[in-house]
Design a protein around this motif. Structure first.
Motif, short mmCIF file in Angstrom:
data_model
loop_
_atom_site.label_atom_id
_atom_site.label_comp_id
_atom_site.label_asym_id
_atom_site.label_seq_id
_atom_site.Cartn_x
_atom_site.Cartn_y
_atom_site.Cartn_z
N VAL A 36 0.83 -1.20 0.00
CA VAL A 36 0.00 0.00 0.00
C VAL A 36 0.87 1.25 0.00
O VAL A 36 0.59 2.21 -0.72
N GLY A 40 0.40 2.79 -3.36
CA GLY A 40 -0.67 3.72 -3.06
C GLY A 40 -0.21 5.11 -2.72
O GLY A 40 -0.83 6.10 -3.12
N ALA A 41 0.90 5.20 -1.97
CA ALA A 41 1.37 6.51 -1.50
C ALA A 41 2.51 7.06 -2.35
O ALA A 41 2.53 8.24 -2.68
N ARG A 44 1.84 7.56 -7.04
CA ARG A 44 0.54 8.22 -6.99
C ARG A 44 -0.28 7.93 -8.23
O ARG A 44 0.25 7.88 -9.35
N THR A 45 -1.58 7.72 -8.04
CA THR A 45 -2.46 7.53 -9.18
C THR A 45 -2.75 8.86 -9.84
O THR A 45 -2.81 9.90 -9.19
N PHE A 53 -2.02 2.23 -12.84
CA PHE A 53 -2.47 3.05 -11.72
C PHE A 53 -3.02 4.40 -12.18
O PHE A 53 -2.79 5.43 -11.55
N ALA A 57 -8.02 6.10 -6.96
CA ALA A 57 -7.39 5.29 -5.92
C ALA A 57 -8.31 4.20 -5.40
O ALA A 57 -7.87 3.08 -5.10
N TYR A 64 -5.49 -4.43 -3.21
CA TYR A 64 -4.75 -4.43 -1.94
C TYR A 64 -5.28 -5.51 -1.00
O TYR A 64 -4.51 -6.21 -0.35
N VAL A 126 -5.23 2.39 3.15
CA VAL A 126 -5.59 2.84 1.81
C VAL A 126 -6.35 4.15 1.87
O VAL A 126 -6.10 5.08 1.10
N THR A 130 -3.90 7.02 0.50
CA THR A 130 -4.18 7.26 -0.92
C THR A 130 -5.37 8.19 -1.15
O THR A 130 -5.60 8.62 -2.28
N ALA A 132 -8.44 7.25 -0.96
CA ALA A 132 -9.53 6.50 -1.58
C ALA A 132 -10.82 6.74 -0.81
O ALA A 132 -10.85 6.66 0.41
#
Length: 260
Positions: A36, A40-41, A44-45, A53, A57, A64, A126, A130, A132
């Motif tokens: 993650v 995720g961090a 970056r999306t 990606f 997010a 995940y 997450v 991120t 999300a």
């Protein structure tokens, strides 16, 4: 001793054995956490930018969660069977009333507790790392049966690997060889647009696909995007996952050795 008592006793012993192995406990939670953090961090999306990606997010939440419901039971149950076989424990268990199905049920319960805690941790990470946006509705509670059924399914799969592989090293190699392709080719991290058109049919052969698509119906709102909606919906994916869980658990129970 009743069946419930036998399962409870074996589950208690298995849980204590797992908790004594500090390295195993650490990496059970560390692997999905670092995934993650990295994807995720750090990576970056960028919605709409194309490539890996590039989706929002929240689209990757099933991926995940899939890491822990897939890798952990495959390796843990498979390795436990290999360890029991090397130590000739199954020969001793054969002299007790504990059946193969009860043994697998006990170890599945331990995995449910461990993976349930890890899944909650992943969801929190997450959302916090991120950004999300996971909807908080009554339907979101269906994440619990999705995770539980996936754990049961892959515990059964792990038991099959433990029977087929000839050592703990063989179990780890086999589980990684199977899990890595499943993780990335089951509509988890790779959007359908990045794969060939013909692969859409192949995806249905992966049990992880039904977990990922079902979870996505609960954690991702595709309104305003061009991403496709999973064709079976929440109930359909949950039903298929439940059927597969029953089949894999039954086959896994038969695969648990009794004697060597």
């Amino acid at each position: 001793m009743t069946r419930v008592g036998r399962v409870r006793a074996e589950a208690t012993a298995a849980a204590r054995s797992f908790l004594r192995r500090k390295t195993a406990v650490f990496f059970t939670f560390f692997f999905p956490v670092i995934l993650v953090v990295v994807f995720g961090a750090l990576v970056r999306t960028q919605p709409g930018g194309g490539g890996l990606f590039a989706a929002p997010a929240s689209y990757y939440v099933p991926g995940y969660l899939a890491t822990v419901v897939l890798f952990t039971p495959l390796s843990r149950v498979g390795s436990e069977i290999a360890r029991h076989r090397d130590d000739h424990r199954f020969e001793k268990l054969a002299t007790t009333p504990l059946s193969r199905g009860e043994w697998l049920a006990a170890h599945t319960l331990v995995n449910l507790g461990v993976i349930g805690a890890a899944s909650l941790l992943i969801l929190l990470l997450v959302v916090s790392l991120t950004g999300a946006g996971v909807p908080l509705t009554v339907e979101t509670l269906l994440l619990v049966p999705f995770v539980a059924l996936a754990v049961v399914l892959f515990c059964g799969f792990g038991a099959i690997l433990g029977r087929v592989a000839d050592s703990q090293d063989g179990v780890i190699a086999a589980s990684n060889t199977i899990a890595l392709p499943l993780l990335f080719l089951s509509d988890t991290f790779l959007t359908p647009s990045l794969l060939p058109d013909w692969f859409g049919t192949v995806e249905y052969l992966s049990p992880l696909t039904y977990f990922a698509r079902g979870v996505r119906t609960l954690t991702f709102d595709p309104a305003g995007t061009t991403l496709s909606t999973p064709p079976l919906g929440t109930v359909g994916n949950l039903a298929v996952l439940a059927a597969l869980a029953v089949v894999f658990f039954a086959v896994g129970a038969v695969a648990v050795p009794r004697t060597e």
